[in-house]
Design a protein around this motif. Structure first.
Motif, PDB file in Angstrom:
ATOM      1  N   VAL B  89       7.637  18.513   6.058  1.00 56.04           N
ATOM      2  CA  VAL B  89       7.831  17.091   5.820  1.00 56.04           C
ATOM      3  C   VAL B  89       8.820  16.484   6.806  1.00 56.04           C
ATOM      4  N   TRP B  90       9.866  17.258   7.116  1.00 58.39           N
ATOM      5  CA  TRP B  90      10.929  16.675   7.935  1.00 58.39           C
ATOM      6  C   TRP B  90      10.653  16.760   9.434  1.00 58.39           C
ATOM      7  N   MET B  91       9.815  17.686   9.846  1.00 58.05           N
ATOM      8  CA  MET B  91       9.624  17.873  11.284  1.00 58.05           C
ATOM      9  C   MET B  91       8.246  17.454  11.757  1.00 58.05           C
ATOM     10  N   GLY B  92       7.377  17.032  10.819  1.00 59.37           N
ATOM     11  CA  GLY B  92       5.964  16.843  11.145  1.00 59.37           C
ATOM     12  C   GLY B  92       5.680  15.786  12.182  1.00 59.37           C
ATOM     13  N   GLN B  93       6.572  14.776  12.306  1.00 63.62           N
ATOM     14  CA  GLN B  93       6.139  13.637  13.104  1.00 63.62           C
ATOM     15  C   GLN B  93       6.224  13.829  14.609  1.00 63.62           C
ATOM     16  N   ILE B  94       6.880  14.872  15.096  1.00 61.92           N
ATOM     17  CA  ILE B  94       6.882  15.039  16.549  1.00 61.92           C
ATOM     18  C   ILE B  94       5.839  16.070  16.974  1.00 61.92           C
ATOM     19  N   GLY B 101       9.546  23.798  13.371  1.00 63.48           N
ATOM     20  CA  GLY B 101       9.998  24.022  12.000  1.00 63.48           C
ATOM     21  C   GLY B 101       9.789  25.459  11.578  1.00 63.48           C
ATOM     22  N   THR B 102       8.669  26.043  12.009  1.00 63.25           N
ATOM     23  CA  THR B 102       8.398  27.435  11.657  1.00 63.25           C
ATOM     24  C   THR B 102       9.453  28.358  12.258  1.00 63.25           C
ATOM     25  N   LEU B 213       2.762  11.899   5.867  1.00 64.26           N
ATOM     26  CA  LEU B 213       4.218  11.984   5.792  1.00 64.26           C
ATOM     27  C   LEU B 213       4.800  10.911   4.904  1.00 64.26           C
ATOM     28  N   ASN B 214       3.902  10.043   4.447  1.00 63.58           N
ATOM     29  CA  ASN B 214       4.372   8.897   3.685  1.00 63.58           C
ATOM     30  C   ASN B 214       4.681   9.289   2.244  1.00 63.58           C
ATOM     31  N   ILE B 215       5.641  10.129   2.070  1.00 65.02           N
ATOM     32  CA  ILE B 215       6.022  10.487   0.708  1.00 65.02           C
ATOM     33  C   ILE B 215       7.400   9.934   0.433  1.00 65.02           C
ATOM     34  N   LEU B 223      12.922  18.288  -1.467  1.00 65.42           N
ATOM     35  CA  LEU B 223      12.514  19.402  -0.611  1.00 65.42           C
ATOM     36  C   LEU B 223      13.673  19.908   0.230  1.00 65.42           C
ATOM     37  N   LEU B 224      14.555  18.984   0.594  1.00 62.17           N
ATOM     38  CA  LEU B 224      15.702  19.392   1.400  1.00 62.17           C
ATOM     39  C   LEU B 224      16.559  20.392   0.619  1.00 62.17           C
TER      40      LEU B 224
END
Lengths: 176, 440
Positions: B89-94, B101-102, B213-215, B223-224
């Motif tokens: 969720v936190w890294m998906g946009q790039i 993230g993995t 990602l729109n959560i 989640l954090l």
């Protein structure tokens, strides 16, 4: 042939029981070490915990060893071995299992000597706790004996496999 | 017989027996007891058993079943799932964000266990399918997971460093701390590689669509919190240890207990998970213990007969090489062997051969421990034989072939070699932290 089958079955069952027992020793180790840290931080540190945990660990891998052989957990170098057929693998193993057997025999010889020494002179460990050494050596000897029984069972298993695979395909060419 | 002849005889007969495919511990142990019997004289036949007594008295070994158990509890109970979702969720946009993230996920998992198996299992079962679904390039992400999970043996707690500590007789605490910065540096290099590559070739790691990602922010924050889990386990383990409240072994038990408790609290500790983690722990621990037992016997005979000295003489005395040339040759031969030897066996065979030599050359053994571990990492993933490669093949979905897996590791192996060279050139990367902590 029947004798071989029943030997393998008996030893497998015996070592399975012992192995399952050894498996739960992990929880005993955890409990001892957990108590050790708790007592160290909050009460007076215990003298006996580390050594007792070591003894339990010896039981864990010595008695659990045959079960790990049954599970096939022991790594082999499969550079050449991995490409052989089951029949060839059984043939190779039936010969090289002598290594396992000889190694264990030497361990047993040393183990029995060391055990009789401990019993004769009531040997104690050099530590503040000073436990007798013979119980743990007894466990080790027992573990080595179980390993020996299992290695013979592995040998018989290979013999059985060689026989049955040979009968299955009398015109076996050898490569699979 | 001369020392050289003994060295060559013992080593070559062991190699020959290993090639037959017999169990590794049996082959090593056999050579040890036979050479002790014929060459050692009095007491030679008891050498095998005294190795097992030595094994028992070496108390850091108790950490091995603890860390293995901890790793299996985490991978079997899947308590790390949320952790992956967090990065997702936190890294998906790039571009390439999920792959980055993995890697971060792997660092966290490495900080909670001492082998690469757990990271591999979590990566292959949780991260890999998700990444494939998002059209990430399969070769790149297979490489990411393998390289990332190999950090497990460098970032503390590390089982490999425990084994090394036993053979080199160095304190485990310092070795672990020495692994921290090289591990982080390597992770950073992986991230740089992935980021640059995805920047240049965006199709390798497409960014997620906004819809996904729109959560709500609340969910994001929840989640954090998942990230607190590894922090919790790491703290329960490392803080008492570094402060000297508990010993190394006790800390490993605390770590295992805390992983177990977390799994229970999350309701993931089912009967099946418990059974699997207990059984697999026994299998792996027994395998390691018996190999170490055999290798100790082998090392004792090898040294006792003066074969170790012969090796030293050859390199330092007769060839008269510069210490740095020798250490580079050692790493190269290690890498070469790593490509075709079984890695676990190599670990315990190579260390007794090399460690006395490194010591004689006057190098820091803690520093060499880090070099040794990085080289092991590389050996673990160099084709055609690598522990990680086979694990990956066993765990990955069927559309990823062994050729894909072989190809995937190439860039990461280069990055790892780069890290190795950097630690060689700048020993401070490894040694600064242990010096700082222990010489306050």
């Amino acid at each position: 042939m029947h004798l071989l089958h029943s030997y393998v079955a008996t030893i497998d069952k015996l070592n399975y029981r012992f192995g399952r027992l050894a498996m739960y020793l992990l929880l005993v180790m955890l409990a001892i070490l957990f108590w050790s840290s708790v007592s160290k931080v909050f009460f007076r540190p215990s003298l006996w915990t580390l050594e007792l945990a070591q003894f339990v660990m010896v039981g864990y891998y010595m008695i659990g060893g045959p079960y790990s052989i049954q599970m096939g957990s022991n790594v082999r170098m499969d550079l050449l071995y991995g490409r052989r057929s089951d029949y060839e693998k059984a043939c190779i193993d039936a010969v090289t299992v002598i290594c396992l057997f000889v190694f264990l025999c030497f361990l047993l010889y040393g183990g029995i000597n060391s055990l009789t020494y401990s019993l004769k002179f009531s040997e104690r460990s050099y530590s503040a706790w000073q436990p007798y050494m013979w119980p743990v050596k007894m466990v080790m000897v027992l573990g080595i004996v179980l390993m020996l029984l299992q290695s013979v069972a592995e040998f018989f298993r290979d013999i059985i496999k060689i026989k049955s695979l040979k009968n299955d395909s009398s015109n076996y060419v050898g490569d699979a | 017989m001369s020392y050289e002849a003994i060295a060559i005889l013992m080593f070559s007969s062991m190699m020959l027996l290993l090639m037959t495919g017999q169990r590794v511990f049996a082959a090593i142990g056999f050579v040890a007891v036979i050479s002790a019997f014929f060459l050692y004289g009095t007491g030679g036949s008891e050498l095998g058993f005294s190795a097992s007594m030595k094994l028992m008295k070496w108390y850091p070994l108790l950490t091995l079943p603890m860390f293995v158990f901890m790793g299996y509890v985490m991978s079997e109970s899947r308590i790390a799932d949320d952790l992956y979702r967090m990065f997702h969720v936190w890294m998906g946009q790039i571009n390439g964000g999920l792959a980055i993230g993995t890697i971060a996920l792997m660092v966290l998992i490495s900080a909670m266990n001492g082998l690469s198996v757990a990271g591999m299992a979590i990566g292959a079962t949780i991260a890999l399918p998700e990444l494939l679904k998002r059209n990430y390039d399969k070769i790149m992400i297979t490489g990411v997971i393998q390289a990332g999970s190999s950090l497990g043996i460098l970032v503390p707690p590390s089982v490999v460093l425990v084994l090394y500590a036993m053979i080199a007789r160095q304190p485990v605490g310092q070795l672990w701390l020495a692994g921290v910065f090289p591990g982080l540096m390597m992770a950073f290099l992986f991230i740089v590689y992935v980021a640059v590559r995805c920047r240049l070739q965006p199709h390798l790691g497409p960014a997620l669509k906004d819809k996904e990602l729109n959560i709500p922010m609340k969910e994001k924050m929840r989640l954090l919190r998942a990230g607190l889990l590894p922090v919790f386990i790491f703290i329960t383990m490392m803080v008492p240890f570094v402060n000297g409240w508990t010993s190394l072994v006790e800390s490993s038990a605390l770590g295992a207990v805390s992983a177990f408790v977390v799994a229970c609290l999350r309701g993931r500790m089912t009967r099946e998970v418990f059974e699997n983690s207990m059984r697999k722990t026994l299998g792996i621990s027994c395998m390691f213990m018996w190999i170490i037992l055999a290798a100790l016997a082998f090392g004792a005979v090898f040294d006792g007969l003066g074969a170790g000295r012969a090796l030293e003489d050859l390199f330092v005395g007769q060839l008269g090489l510069n210490p740095w040339v020798i250490i580079i040759l050692m790493q190269l031969s290690f890498l070469l062997m790593g490509t075709f030897l079984d890695d676990t066996a190599m670990l315990v065979i190579v260390a007794p051969l090399y460690v006395p030599l490194v010591k004689a050359l006057g190098f820091d053994l803690v520093w060499y421990g880090v070099l040794y571990t990085i080289t092991c990492q590389i050996a673990y993933m160099t084709p055609p034989f690598g522990y990680n490669l086979f694990l990956m093949k066993a765990m990955a979905p069927p559309n990823i072939s062994i050729i894909d897996i072989y190809r995937s590791v190439i860039p990461f192996v280069f990055v790892m070699v780069l890290a190795l060279v950097m630690v060689m050139l700048f020993p401070e990367i490894a040694l600064w932290l242990p010096d700082y902590v222990y010489n306050k």
